[in-house]
Write a protein that holds these residues in place. Structure first.
Motif, PDB file in Angstrom:
ATOM      1  N   GLU A  57       0.850  -1.181   0.000  1.00  0.00           N
ATOM      2  CA  GLU A  57       0.000   0.000   0.000  1.00  0.00           C
ATOM      3  C   GLU A  57       0.889   1.236   0.000  1.00  0.00           C
ATOM      4  O   GLU A  57       1.944   1.233   0.624  1.00  0.00           O
ATOM      5  CB  GLU A  57      -0.864  -0.033   1.257  1.00  0.00           C
ATOM      6  N   ARG A 111       0.515   5.736   0.057  1.00  0.00           N
ATOM      7  CA  ARG A 111      -0.308   6.937   0.146  1.00  0.00           C
ATOM      8  C   ARG A 111       0.520   8.132  -0.317  1.00  0.00           C
ATOM      9  O   ARG A 111       1.703   8.232   0.006  1.00  0.00           O
ATOM     10  CB  ARG A 111      -0.777   7.174   1.580  1.00  0.00           C
ATOM     11  N   ARG A 122     -11.453  12.914  -9.416  1.00  0.00           N
ATOM     12  CA  ARG A 122     -11.349  11.600  -8.758  1.00  0.00           C
ATOM     13  C   ARG A 122     -11.223  10.494  -9.814  1.00  0.00           C
ATOM     14  O   ARG A 122     -10.351   9.629  -9.731  1.00  0.00           O
ATOM     15  CB  ARG A 122     -12.547  11.353  -7.853  1.00  0.00           C
ATOM     16  N   ILE A 176      -7.972   7.975 -10.500  1.00  0.00           N
ATOM     17  CA  ILE A 176      -8.107   6.512 -10.499  1.00  0.00           C
ATOM     18  C   ILE A 176      -7.603   5.946 -11.826  1.00  0.00           C
ATOM     19  O   ILE A 176      -6.830   4.981 -11.860  1.00  0.00           O
ATOM     20  CB  ILE A 176      -9.571   6.109 -10.230  1.00  0.00           C
ATOM     21  N   LYS A 234      -7.173  -1.672  -5.000  1.00  0.00           N
ATOM     22  CA  LYS A 234      -7.863  -0.545  -4.371  1.00  0.00           C
ATOM     23  C   LYS A 234      -7.159   0.745  -4.781  1.00  0.00           C
ATOM     24  O   LYS A 234      -5.938   0.829  -4.765  1.00  0.00           O
ATOM     25  CB  LYS A 234      -7.863  -0.672  -2.854  1.00  0.00           C
ATOM     26  N   ILE A 235      -7.962   1.738  -5.157  1.00  0.00           N
ATOM     27  CA  ILE A 235      -7.465   3.082  -5.445  1.00  0.00           C
ATOM     28  C   ILE A 235      -8.460   4.064  -4.840  1.00  0.00           C
ATOM     29  O   ILE A 235      -9.647   4.002  -5.143  1.00  0.00           O
ATOM     30  CB  ILE A 235      -7.373   3.358  -6.959  1.00  0.00           C
ATOM     31  N   ASN A 236      -7.982   4.946  -3.989  1.00  0.00           N
ATOM     32  CA  ASN A 236      -8.806   6.018  -3.430  1.00  0.00           C
ATOM     33  C   ASN A 236      -8.201   7.364  -3.804  1.00  0.00           C
ATOM     34  O   ASN A 236      -6.981   7.524  -3.746  1.00  0.00           O
ATOM     35  CB  ASN A 236      -8.856   5.946  -1.898  1.00  0.00           C
ATOM     36  N   VAL A 237      -9.062   8.299  -4.152  1.00  0.00           N
ATOM     37  CA  VAL A 237      -8.660   9.682  -4.382  1.00  0.00           C
ATOM     38  C   VAL A 237      -9.643  10.536  -3.593  1.00  0.00           C
ATOM     39  O   VAL A 237     -10.838  10.520  -3.869  1.00  0.00           O
ATOM     40  CB  VAL A 237      -8.698  10.049  -5.887  1.00  0.00           C
ATOM     41  N   ASP A 238      -9.136  11.254  -2.605  1.00  0.00           N
ATOM     42  CA  ASP A 238      -9.982  12.086  -1.749  1.00  0.00           C
ATOM     43  C   ASP A 238      -9.461  13.520  -1.733  1.00  0.00           C
ATOM     44  O   ASP A 238      -8.282  13.766  -1.989  1.00  0.00           O
ATOM     45  CB  ASP A 238     -10.020  11.530  -0.325  1.00  0.00           C
ATOM     46  N   HIS A 254      -5.490  13.519  -1.628  1.00  0.00           N
ATOM     47  CA  HIS A 254      -4.936  12.376  -0.910  1.00  0.00           C
ATOM     48  C   HIS A 254      -5.233  11.117  -1.717  1.00  0.00           C
ATOM     49  O   HIS A 254      -6.394  10.885  -2.082  1.00  0.00           O
ATOM     50  CB  HIS A 254      -5.585  12.239   0.467  1.00  0.00           C
ATOM     51  N   THR A 255      -4.200  10.330  -1.992  1.00  0.00           N
ATOM     52  CA  THR A 255      -4.413   9.104  -2.764  1.00  0.00           C
ATOM     53  C   THR A 255      -3.903   7.890  -2.000  1.00  0.00           C
ATOM     54  O   THR A 255      -2.987   7.989  -1.180  1.00  0.00           O
ATOM     55  CB  THR A 255      -3.723   9.174  -4.138  1.00  0.00           C
ATOM     56  N   CYS A 299      -3.142   3.663  -3.002  1.00  0.00           N
ATOM     57  CA  CYS A 299      -3.132   2.535  -3.938  1.00  0.00           C
ATOM     58  C   CYS A 299      -2.709   1.291  -3.171  1.00  0.00           C
ATOM     59  O   CYS A 299      -1.831   1.351  -2.310  1.00  0.00           O
ATOM     60  CB  CYS A 299      -2.171   2.790  -5.094  1.00  0.00           C
TER      61      CYS A 299
END
Length: 158
Positions: A28, A30, A60, A64, A84-88, A101-102, A104
């Motif tokens: 992971e 960030r 977003r 991704i 998993k990919i998050n973009v906030d 904030h990302t 992966c």
């Protein structure tokens, strides 16, 4: 202390690192970065009144997609099966910044720092593209990895 660059072979030529014998572990990463903009541009985004629509939704999706395409953009990156990919987004009104904030994540043989950085960069660039008609003086900065876990080198946090 000498650090050997892993993307160079013995002859100093570009080389994709062989990860065949590495163990599959959960990995992971960030990353964070920001885009600084005018008060008007920030207000339009916050109130959902930007004429291009939901700026955060588009940024977003762009982030991704960028993480998924990282190996197409960065020459020696391995193609990865991200799970998993998050973009906030976080708004700092005082500094007139939107922080991106990302995250992966995958189970694999190589890290995902480049994917997290690419997602963050492209999300910031997309915010710039969406808002440039309102503010031509925006500034992108501070893009960096802030945490990683998994793999031989273990966990790290800034």
């Amino acid at each position: 202390m000498t650090t050997q660059l892993t993307h160079l072979n013995e002859q100093g030529q570009a080389n994709m690192v062989d990860v065949t014998d590495k163990h599959v572990t959960t990995r992971e990463a960030r990353a964070v970065g920001y885009i600084e903009m005018s008060e008007l541009a920030l207000t339009l985004i916050q109130q959902g009144e930007h004429k291009k629509g939901d700026v955060f939704a588009i940024a977003r999706i762009a982030g991704i997609q960028a993480a998924k395409k990282c190996s197409d953009l960065i020459p020696l990156c391995h193609p990865l099966m991200l799970t998993k990919i998050n973009v906030d987004f976080e708004i700092d009104e005082n500094k007139r910044r939107v922080y991106v904030h990302t995250l992966c994540k995958l189970a694999g043989q190589t890290g995902v720092e480049m994917e997290a950085l690419t997602a963050c960069s492209v999300a910031c660039l997309t915010l710039y593209d969406m808002c440039k008609a309102v503010d031509k003086h925006m500034r992108i900065g501070g893009i960096e990895v802030i945490a990683k876990s998994g793999g031989k080198s273990g966990d790290w946090q800034k």
